[in-house]
Design an enzyme around this catalytic site. Structure first.
Site, PDB file in Angstrom:
ATOM      1  CG  ASP A  95      -2.157   0.722   1.144  1.00  0.00           C
ATOM      2  OD1 ASP A  95      -2.112   1.811   0.537  1.00  0.00           O
ATOM      3  OD2 ASP A  95      -3.187   0.264   1.660  1.00  0.00           O
TER       4      ASP A  95
ATOM      5  CD  GLU B 264      -8.534   5.127  -0.950  1.00  0.00           C
ATOM      6  OE1 GLU B 264      -9.418   4.964  -0.098  1.00  0.00           O
ATOM      7  OE2 GLU B 264      -7.547   5.869  -0.754  1.00  0.00           O
TER       8      GLU B 264
ATOM      9  CG  HIS C 183      -8.884  -0.278   5.333  1.00  0.00           C
ATOM     10  ND1 HIS C 183      -8.821  -0.310   3.958  1.00  0.00           N
ATOM     11  CD2 HIS C 183      -8.210   0.840   5.698  1.00  0.00           C
ATOM     12  CE1 HIS C 183      -8.146   0.729   3.518  1.00  0.00           C
ATOM     13  NE2 HIS C 183      -7.757   1.447   4.555  1.00  0.00           N
ATOM     14  CG  ASP C 184     -10.909   3.348   4.504  1.00  0.00           C
ATOM     15  OD1 ASP C 184     -10.336   3.320   5.610  1.00  0.00           O
ATOM     16  OD2 ASP C 184     -10.320   3.597   3.427  1.00  0.00           O
TER      17      ASP C 184
ATOM     18  CG  ASP D 176      -3.985   6.213   1.054  1.00  0.00           C
ATOM     19  OD1 ASP D 176      -4.899   5.449   1.398  1.00  0.00           O
ATOM     20  OD2 ASP D 176      -3.804   7.346   1.562  1.00  0.00           O
TER      21      ASP D 176
HETATM   22  C1  NOJ Z   1      -7.534   6.015   2.506  1.00  0.00           C
HETATM   23  C2  NOJ Z   1      -7.274   4.863   3.420  1.00  0.00           C
HETATM   24  O1  NOJ Z   1      -7.935   3.726   2.928  1.00  0.00           O
HETATM   25  C3  NOJ Z   1      -7.730   5.269   4.790  1.00  0.00           C
HETATM   26  O2  NOJ Z   1      -7.743   4.194   5.690  1.00  0.00           O
HETATM   27  C4  NOJ Z   1      -6.849   6.394   5.260  1.00  0.00           C
HETATM   28  O3  NOJ Z   1      -7.304   6.869   6.509  1.00  0.00           O
HETATM   29  C5  NOJ Z   1      -6.836   7.556   4.263  1.00  0.00           C
HETATM   30  N1  NOJ Z   1      -6.694   7.108   2.915  1.00  0.00           N
HETATM   31  C6  NOJ Z   1      -5.702   8.479   4.531  1.00  0.00           C
HETATM   32  O4  NOJ Z   1      -4.489   7.851   4.178  1.00  0.00           O
END
Ligand code: NOJ
Length: 523
Positions: free
Chosen positions: A99, A264, A326-327, A201
């Site tokens: 990542d 992402e 995970h978000d 990311d």
């Molecule tokens: C996206 C990530 O998936 C998330 O978990 C993170 O808090 C933010 N980007 C900031 O890096």
């Protein structure tokens, strides 16, 4: 078919390393833990793992605040542990993706420590520093995704710095060629070590408007909505210059052979697909398609979404689908435990590379986290409005041992309440389990070129009934899904009459009459 890249027919499995497997009794997962569980992943049938950040970090945002892009945080292990994991994965035919967090670093990264040390430090311009507005306040109205102004005042040097996330995550200045060169070296470092790709990311955040104008105010914002939605991120994200950066990353990936870059990106489809780049100047291989995460769960809506996405793909652009990460709230919480099985059928039979989030193969739901156990800064910053991510980051459950054998210590977050029945060992022994359904679907993807790489053809979409065909040459597969809790009848097309049910969400056998939350794959 032989021309396809490995990542086109692959399934990517996301590992949240803190919660996967602890090997040293500190309540937090680690690299040796992941290595110990590789055989189970092989048995499940996955092709590639993407591991959320494992680099040295103060963990203000659980690893998405990187203090050294080329190391391993001691909580996760060592570089030697990483090399061992990579070799073990490759020995089993599993690819490994890391990542990359290029938009921002930790405020503890030596680059930022230098940058904030004085206005004339050579690294000052590696981050985004601005004078106050005439009234002494922040330079503009940009808001952090985690709430509050995105500008943090630095008393020592008398300027604000910009952070799209936490103040402990200052944004790097990607308009500075030295930053760009340094981060491209990070890609080279890990590619040279042998990894198979990166998930990148917040790729769409990396470049901001050069003049930092105010973002337009969102007239629809109301109290109870997350703070960042007060403005549209018109000038703080998705700037045209990002595509040139994505293209350079792609060149580096391609120069190292069969690697993959996944971006992402949370954007509407027309903007999202621009991240594929063009045939002459390709961008990332897979801009993450998160539409299933927020989708309206009825057949016409899903069918229209699939059609629009397929139609929007640029020449050569390969689709991909994500059901959870995970978000975001887990699928079993969004649609219910029974319908989550149908959703798994959908994810693993649509055209394109699927990404499966660890735990979803067990049908784990979001876990209620007592207030005193909350860890996620997003929840701590904006409590009670549903932004917290701890509920989807709880530990994996492996068997009926203490703490489901995730750890011998107290787990950093509580396990789901039903872990004694919802764990890998129990589900492996139950032919009707979600784990076994996932395993069966992954085996079907390998057995049927139509599922791995074939075309998508809509067949039916009305009410709760969604049906489509996947086809490659003479291989034809029919998927019929009941997206709801009432029985649905389905007229099987003539061409499919001889096909057999090879997977079923609920175990029934009559594709002409689907019970509640039933779904079939016919081949
Ligand atoms: C996206 C990530 O998936 C998330 O978990 C993170 O808090 C933010 N980007 C900031 O890096």
């Amino acid at each position: 078919m032989n021309d396809a890249a490995w990542w086109q027919s692959a399934i990517i499995y996301q590992i949240y390393p803190r919660s996967f497997q602890d090997s040293n009794g500190d309540g937090i997962g680690d690299l040796r833990g992941i290595e110990a569980r590789l055989d189970t992943l092989v048995e499940l049938g996955i092709d590639a793992i993407w591991i959320s950040p494992i680099f040295p970090s103060p963990m203000a945002d659980f690893g998405y605040d990187v203090a050294d892009y080329c190391g391993i945080d001691p909580r996760f292990g060592t570089l030697a542990d990483f090399d061992s994991l990579l070799a073990a994965a490759h020995a089993r035919g599993i690819k490994l993706l890391l990542d990359l967090v290029p938009n921002h670093s930790s405020d503890q990264h030596p680059w930022f420590v230098e940058s904030r040390s004085s206005r004339d430090n050579p690294k000052r311009d590696w981050y985004i520093w601005r004078d106050p507005a005439p009234d002494g306040g922040p330079p503009n109205n940009w808001i952090s995704d985690f709430g509050g102004s995105a500008w943090e005042w630095d008393d020592a040097t008398g300027q604000y710095y910009y952070h799209a996330f936490l103040k402990e995550q200052p944004d790097l200045n990607w308009r500075n060629p030295a930053v760009r060169a340094a981060m491209m070296d990070v890609l080279r470092f890990w590619f040279a070590r042998g990894i198979d790709g990166f998930r990148i990311d917040v790729l769409w955040h990396m470049v901001k408007h050069a003049d930092f104008p105010d973002n337009p105010v969102n007239a629809e914002w109301q109290p109870g909505m997350p703070d960042y939605m007060r403005v549209h991120q018109t000038h703080s994200a998705d700037q045209p210059e990002i595509h040139d950066i994505a293209a350079e990353m792609r060149q580096i990936a391609d120069a190292h052979g069969a690697r993959v870059l996944i971006g992402e990106i949370y954007l509407p489809v027309p903007d999202l697909v621009r991240y594929y780049g063009t045939v002459d100047t390709p961008g990332v291989h897979l801009p993450f398609n998160f539409q299933l995460i927020g989708a309206e769960w009825d057949a016409p809506a899903l069918a229209a979404m699939i059609d629009a996405y397929e139609a929007a793909l640029p020449p050569g652009g390969w689709p991909n689908w994500v059901l959870g990460n995970h978000d975001r709230p887990r699928i079993a919480t969004r649609v219910g435990a029974e319908q989550a099985r149908v959703a798994m059928l959908l994810l693993l039979t649509l055209r394109g590379t699927p990404t499966l989030y660890n735990g979803d193969e067990l049908g784990i739901a979001d876990v209620d986290i007592p207030a005193e156990q909350v860890q996620d800064p997003r929840e701590l910053n904006e409590p009670g409005i549903g932004m917290g991510r701890d509920p989807v980051r709880t530990p994996m459950a492996w068997d009926v041992g203490p703490n489901a054998s995730f750890t011998s210590a107290t787990p950093w977050l509580p396990l789901h309440a039903d872990w004694a029945s919802r764990n890998v060992a129990v589900q492996r022994g139950d032919p009707a389990s979600m784990w076994r359904l996932t395993q069966k679907l992954l085996a079907l993807r390998r057995a049927h070129p139509a599922l791995a790489l074939g075309d998508y053809h809509p067949v039916a979409a009305s009410g709760a009934l969604l049906a489509y065909e996947r086809r490659l040459g003479t291989d034809r597969v029919l998927v019929v899904l009941n997206l709801g809790g009432t029985p649905q009848s389905f007229a099987i097309p003539e061409w499919a009459e001889g096909l057999a049910v090879v997977a079923a969400a609920q175990g029934g056998a009559d594709p002409a009459l689907l019970g509640p939350h039933e779904g079939y794959v016919l081949a």
